[in-house]
Write a protein that holds these residues in place. Structure first.
Motif, PDB file in Angstrom:
ATOM      1  N   GLN A 172      54.757  37.840  52.174  1.00  0.00           N
ATOM      2  CA  GLN A 172      55.082  36.502  51.683  1.00  0.00           C
ATOM      3  C   GLN A 172      55.481  36.540  50.213  1.00  0.00           C
ATOM      4  O   GLN A 172      56.451  35.889  49.800  1.00  0.00           O
ATOM      5  N   MET A 173      54.742  37.305  49.425  1.00  0.00           N
ATOM      6  CA  MET A 173      55.018  37.385  47.995  1.00  0.00           C
ATOM      7  C   MET A 173      56.415  37.921  47.731  1.00  0.00           C
ATOM      8  O   MET A 173      57.196  37.343  46.966  1.00  0.00           O
ATOM      9  N   PHE A 174      56.765  39.035  48.386  1.00  0.00           N
ATOM     10  CA  PHE A 174      58.071  39.636  48.133  1.00  0.00           C
ATOM     11  C   PHE A 174      59.211  38.811  48.719  1.00  0.00           C
ATOM     12  O   PHE A 174      60.312  38.781  48.163  1.00  0.00           O
TER      13      PHE A 174
ATOM     14  N   ARG B  84      50.682  51.175  46.263  1.00  0.00           N
ATOM     15  CA  ARG B  84      49.542  50.322  45.908  1.00  0.00           C
ATOM     16  C   ARG B  84      49.531  49.020  46.725  1.00  0.00           C
ATOM     17  O   ARG B  84      48.547  48.286  46.701  1.00  0.00           O
ATOM     18  N   ASN B  85      50.629  48.767  47.436  1.00  0.00           N
ATOM     19  CA  ASN B  85      50.679  47.575  48.287  1.00  0.00           C
ATOM     20  C   ASN B  85      50.205  47.857  49.715  1.00  0.00           C
ATOM     21  O   ASN B  85      50.098  46.927  50.517  1.00  0.00           O
ATOM     22  N   PHE B  86      49.933  49.136  50.039  1.00  0.00           N
ATOM     23  CA  PHE B  86      49.430  49.455  51.367  1.00  0.00           C
ATOM     24  C   PHE B  86      48.065  48.788  51.560  1.00  0.00           C
ATOM     25  O   PHE B  86      47.209  48.849  50.679  1.00  0.00           O
ATOM     26  N   GLU B  87      47.868  48.170  52.714  1.00  0.00           N
ATOM     27  CA  GLU B  87      46.558  47.569  52.995  1.00  0.00           C
ATOM     28  C   GLU B  87      45.507  48.658  53.206  1.00  0.00           C
ATOM     29  O   GLU B  87      44.385  48.550  52.739  1.00  0.00           O
TER      30      GLU B  87
ATOM     31  N   MET C  16      41.201  52.716  46.923  1.00  0.00           N
ATOM     32  CA  MET C  16      40.986  51.750  45.863  1.00  0.00           C
ATOM     33  C   MET C  16      39.613  51.120  46.039  1.00  0.00           C
ATOM     34  O   MET C  16      39.233  50.690  47.116  1.00  0.00           O
ATOM     35  N   ALA C  17      38.845  51.080  44.980  1.00  0.00           N
ATOM     36  CA  ALA C  17      37.492  50.576  45.071  1.00  0.00           C
ATOM     37  C   ALA C  17      37.464  49.096  45.419  1.00  0.00           C
ATOM     38  O   ALA C  17      36.573  48.618  46.098  1.00  0.00           O
ATOM     39  N   LYS C  18      38.457  48.371  44.960  1.00  0.00           N
ATOM     40  CA  LYS C  18      38.502  46.930  45.184  1.00  0.00           C
ATOM     41  C   LYS C  18      39.854  46.557  45.772  1.00  0.00           C
ATOM     42  O   LYS C  18      40.891  47.005  45.302  1.00  0.00           O
ATOM     43  N   LYS C  19      39.832  45.745  46.834  1.00  0.00           N
ATOM     44  CA  LYS C  19      41.088  45.328  47.453  1.00  0.00           C
ATOM     45  C   LYS C  19      41.684  44.167  46.659  1.00  0.00           C
ATOM     46  O   LYS C  19      41.087  43.095  46.547  1.00  0.00           O
ATOM     47  N   ILE C  20      42.848  44.396  46.099  1.00  0.00           N
ATOM     48  CA  ILE C  20      43.540  43.379  45.306  1.00  0.00           C
ATOM     49  C   ILE C  20      44.607  42.730  46.180  1.00  0.00           C
ATOM     50  O   ILE C  20      45.414  43.423  46.808  1.00  0.00           O
ATOM     51  N   THR C  21      44.621  41.410  46.222  1.00  0.00           N
ATOM     52  CA  THR C  21      45.612  40.682  47.014  1.00  0.00           C
ATOM     53  C   THR C  21      46.402  39.731  46.120  1.00  0.00           C
ATOM     54  O   THR C  21      45.915  39.304  45.069  1.00  0.00           O
ATOM     55  N   PRO C  22      47.624  39.381  46.517  1.00  0.00           N
ATOM     56  CA  PRO C  22      48.450  38.499  45.687  1.00  0.00           C
ATOM     57  C   PRO C  22      47.870  37.097  45.491  1.00  0.00           C
ATOM     58  O   PRO C  22      47.931  36.544  44.400  1.00  0.00           O
ATOM     59  N   TYR C  23      47.336  36.528  46.571  1.00  0.00           N
ATOM     60  CA  TYR C  23      46.887  35.141  46.518  1.00  0.00           C
ATOM     61  C   TYR C  23      45.399  35.072  46.854  1.00  0.00           C
ATOM     62  O   TYR C  23      45.004  35.113  48.017  1.00  0.00           O
ATOM     63  N   LYS C  24      44.599  34.996  45.815  1.00  0.00           N
ATOM     64  CA  LYS C  24      43.148  35.129  45.969  1.00  0.00           C
ATOM     65  C   LYS C  24      42.516  34.045  46.822  1.00  0.00           C
ATOM     66  O   LYS C  24      41.454  34.246  47.416  1.00  0.00           O
ATOM     67  N   GLU C  25      43.133  32.876  46.888  1.00  0.00           N
ATOM     68  CA  GLU C  25      42.560  31.770  47.667  1.00  0.00           C
ATOM     69  C   GLU C  25      42.963  31.852  49.141  1.00  0.00           C
ATOM     70  O   GLU C  25      42.432  31.119  49.973  1.00  0.00           O
ATOM     71  N   SER C  26      43.890  32.720  49.456  1.00  0.00           N
ATOM     72  CA  SER C  26      44.378  32.821  50.834  1.00  0.00           C
ATOM     73  C   SER C  26      43.406  33.615  51.699  1.00  0.00           C
ATOM     74  O   SER C  26      42.786  34.586  51.248  1.00  0.00           O
TER      75      SER C  26
ATOM     76  N   ARG D 146      53.499  32.999  39.231  1.00  0.00           N
ATOM     77  CA  ARG D 146      52.623  33.740  38.323  1.00  0.00           C
ATOM     78  C   ARG D 146      51.684  34.661  39.101  1.00  0.00           C
ATOM     79  O   ARG D 146      51.381  35.773  38.678  1.00  0.00           O
ATOM     80  N   ASP D 147      51.231  34.195  40.277  1.00  0.00           N
ATOM     81  CA  ASP D 147      50.305  34.996  41.079  1.00  0.00           C
ATOM     82  C   ASP D 147      50.904  36.347  41.448  1.00  0.00           C
ATOM     83  O   ASP D 147      50.219  37.366  41.460  1.00  0.00           O
ATOM     84  N   ALA D 148      52.199  36.350  41.763  1.00  0.00           N
ATOM     85  CA  ALA D 148      52.849  37.592  42.173  1.00  0.00           C
ATOM     86  C   ALA D 148      52.780  38.640  41.085  1.00  0.00           C
ATOM     87  O   ALA D 148      52.439  39.803  41.335  1.00  0.00           O
ATOM     88  N   TYR D 149      53.077  38.268  39.863  1.00  0.00           N
ATOM     89  CA  TYR D 149      53.113  39.250  38.785  1.00  0.00           C
ATOM     90  C   TYR D 149      51.731  39.532  38.222  1.00  0.00           C
ATOM     91  O   TYR D 149      51.494  40.615  37.670  1.00  0.00           O
ATOM     92  N   ALA D 150      50.803  38.610  38.387  1.00  0.00           N
ATOM     93  CA  ALA D 150      49.407  38.916  38.075  1.00  0.00           C
ATOM     94  C   ALA D 150      48.904  39.971  39.058  1.00  0.00           C
ATOM     95  O   ALA D 150      48.207  40.919  38.684  1.00  0.00           O
TER      96      ALA D 150
END
Length: 242
Positions: free
Chosen positions: A21-23, A136-139, A1-11, A194-198
């Motif tokens: 944590q999200m699940f 897609r959740n693999f780090e 993945m070109a960009k690492k997407i995380t559930p909580y951007k401020e974390s 909302r962060d989880a589903y975003a």
């Protein structure tokens, strides 16, 4: 993945910890939300995965990112003697264990806390490995796939069910509108996160689906790689062999 997407951007926590944590947070409502946001079509997709795995007549199956165990439980119909559902989220697994017990499948289906990138199994342990909405959740995607390759027996079957992005109009435009606006809103309304589903929609868009994912599987060493788009391309089933 070109960009690492995380559930909580401020974390400042790593993706793996954030995903757990999200699940854990949404575990009690996850099944109901899945039915709502996919309009129930995810049930049909999983049945196709089960059919593909059953054709290989496996004795042992590992379902990675098993969540609340839907796919692992359905795999009992294949006649496999041992089915292991592995997930990083204890909260999701607790829901799954209740479902396993309610169906009297404790002798066949085992739910295990574990890391997909460091699987607690010996090499060549399973006839089949599945992942539904989890890669897609693999780090580290390639590390996780390499671990799957390691524990899969030679000639074993690997099946992945994952969301993808349609390539043709008007499905592409509809998909973008749904995932950008409706999906996060539904998630916030029903799960209060909302962060989880975003994250789920953003990670799906960033995932290297289609031929790009086929190429990664082949790079790892899988053969006979095939991609089967589902429902106008909003999901794909990938089939490969070790």
């Amino acid at each position: 993945m070109a960009k690492k997407i995380t559930p909580y951007k401020e974390s400042e926590l790593g993706k793996k910890v954030q995903v757990r944590q999200m699940f854990d947070t949404i575990s009690e409502r996850y099944d109901g939300l899945n039915r709502v946001i996919s309009f129930g079509i995810d049930v049909k997709w999983r049945k196709k995965v089960v059919k593909l795995v059953a054709a290989a007549e496996p004795d042992t199956i590992l379902d990675i990112a098993t969540g609340t165990g839907d796919l692992a439980i359905q795999m009992a119909s294949t006649g496999a003697k041992r089915i292991v559902g592995l997930d990083i989220s204890p909260g999701m697994l607790e829901v799954g264990k209740k479902k396993v017990s309610s169906r009297s499948l404790n002798e066949t289906v085992e739910m295990v806390v574990g890391d997909s990138e460091d699987l607690p199994f010996e090499a060549d342990s399973f006839d089949a490995v599945t992942v539904a909405f989890g890669v897609r959740n693999f780090e580290d995607l390639e590390k996780g796939l390499s671990e799957i390759y390691r524990v899969l027996k030679p000639g074993g079957t690997f099946v992945v069910l994952e969301t993808s992005v349609p390539t043709k109009a008007p499905y592409l435009q509809g998909y973008r509108a749904y995932t950008k606006y409706l999906l996060p809103a539904i998630g916030k309304l029903l799960s209060r996160d909302r962060d989880a589903y975003a994250y789920l929609s953003e990670s799906a868009a960033a995932f290297p689906h289609g031929q790009a994912f086929n190429n990664i599987l082949e790079k790892i060493g899988f053969i006979g790689v095939e991609n089967k788009p589902q429902t106008f391309g909003v999901a794909s089933i990938y089939v490969a062999t070790k």
